[in-house]
Design an enzyme around this catalytic site. Structure first.
Site, PDB file in Angstrom:
ATOM      1  N   LYS A 297       0.828  -1.205   0.000  1.00 18.69           N
ATOM      2  CA  LYS A 297       0.000   0.000   0.000  1.00 18.69           C
ATOM      3  C   LYS A 297       0.864   1.257   0.000  1.00 18.69           C
ATOM      4  O   LYS A 297       0.677   2.166  -0.806  1.00 18.69           O
ATOM      5  CB  LYS A 297      -0.944  -0.017   1.212  1.00 18.69           C
ATOM      6  CG  LYS A 297      -1.835   1.200   1.336  1.00 18.69           C
ATOM      7  CD  LYS A 297      -1.262   2.194   2.304  1.00 18.69           C
ATOM      8  CE  LYS A 297      -2.091   3.469   2.314  1.00 18.69           C
ATOM      9  NZ  LYS A 297      -1.507   4.453   3.247  1.00 18.69           N
TER      10      LYS A 297
ATOM     11  N   ASP B 150      -6.207   0.374   0.485  1.00 16.42           N
ATOM     12  CA  ASP B 150      -6.164   0.640   1.924  1.00 16.42           C
ATOM     13  C   ASP B 150      -7.506   0.245   2.522  1.00 16.42           C
ATOM     14  O   ASP B 150      -8.326  -0.385   1.865  1.00 16.42           O
ATOM     15  CB  ASP B 150      -5.869   2.122   2.171  1.00 16.42           C
ATOM     16  CG  ASP B 150      -6.895   3.006   1.502  1.00 16.42           C
ATOM     17  OD1 ASP B 150      -8.042   2.572   1.313  1.00 16.42           O
ATOM     18  OD2 ASP B 150      -6.556   4.153   1.173  1.00 16.42           O
TER      19      ASP B 150
END
Length: 222
Positions: A112, A130
């Site tokens: 991420k 996320d």
DNA sequence: ATCCCGAGGG
DNA sequence: CCCTCTGGAT
């Protein structure tokens, strides 16, 4: 659905304050389980105090801890920042690498975080999965996967590569502004008509609980 | 699966 | 009080 969201949030962008790839990398590490607003409160002093990878590598641990304390997980994040500085100096000549495979080898940097840096500091298209992105695309019925890498690939197959970075931004904006984890404001949602999760009971506590724990079926009934 | 961890909303 | 916020490492 993506186009409608993109028109809704034409100004969608990374809300972390930064001026260099290193600053963005540090800010993104600090953003774990924290809000960007809080991260932006601590980074001015942090960035002023530490300007290079070598300075993070040689930083005083307790000083860094105090500077970033309010972002949460401050011991683990401090550990990541010091080791990150060392790794950048030792393996990347003090520079932030611009490739996913390199970024994810760095301490405190997962997929991420790597995609945030690639998309916003290097212009490399990427999907940032996320907490918001995963929750929303499952509600949208775009995928039922919960593994972030599988979500990334499933959604990537639906949207042109050139749109991946903006897609990440607009979905995250929508998650923050409207499609909240706990009580989504479906009445204000421009894509409710296409959303399988629409009208599944934002006022019903049990339904709301299922909604936020991802137990919701793609389509309740007819 | 669990830990790290603080701050704000409901 | 419980949940959530742009996760990552063990």
């Amino acid at each position: 659905m993506y186009r409608v969201l993109a028109e809704r949030y034409p100004y969608a962008h990374c809300e972390l304050d930064f001026s260099t790839p290193l600053e963005l990398l540090v800010a993104t590490i600090l953003s774990a389980q924290s809000t960007d607003v809080r991260v932006n409160q601590v980074t001015p002093a942090l960035f002023s105090r530490y300007r290079t990878a070598a300075e993070y590598a040689g930083a005083d641990r307790s000083e860094v801890e105090e500077l970033i304390r309010s972002t949460g997980f401050f011991r683990a994040k401090t550990d990541s920042l010091l080791k990150l500085g060392q790794a950048l100096v030792e393996r990347f000549d003090g520079e932030v690498p611009g490739r996913l495979d390199d970024l994810v080898t760095l301490p405190g940097v997962g997929r991420k975080t790597a995609h945030v840096v690639l998309g916003n500091a290097f212009g490399v298209p990427g999907i940032t999965v996320d907490t918001h992105f995963g929750r929303l695309v499952r509600r949208f019925g775009w995928t039922e996967e919960t593994d972030p890498v599988k979500v990334e690939h499933a959604v990537g197959a639906l949207i042109p590569r050139r749109d991946w970075t903006m897609l990440s931004h607009v979905v995250i904006f929508h998650g923050r502004r409207t499609c909240h984890a706990r009580k989504p404001a479906c009445g204000a949602c421009p894509i409710a008509r296409w959303c399988p999760a629409y009208g599944t009971g934002e006022t019903d506590p049990e339904r709301a609980r299922k909604l936020l724990t991802y137990e919701l079926a793609p389509k309740a009934d007819g």
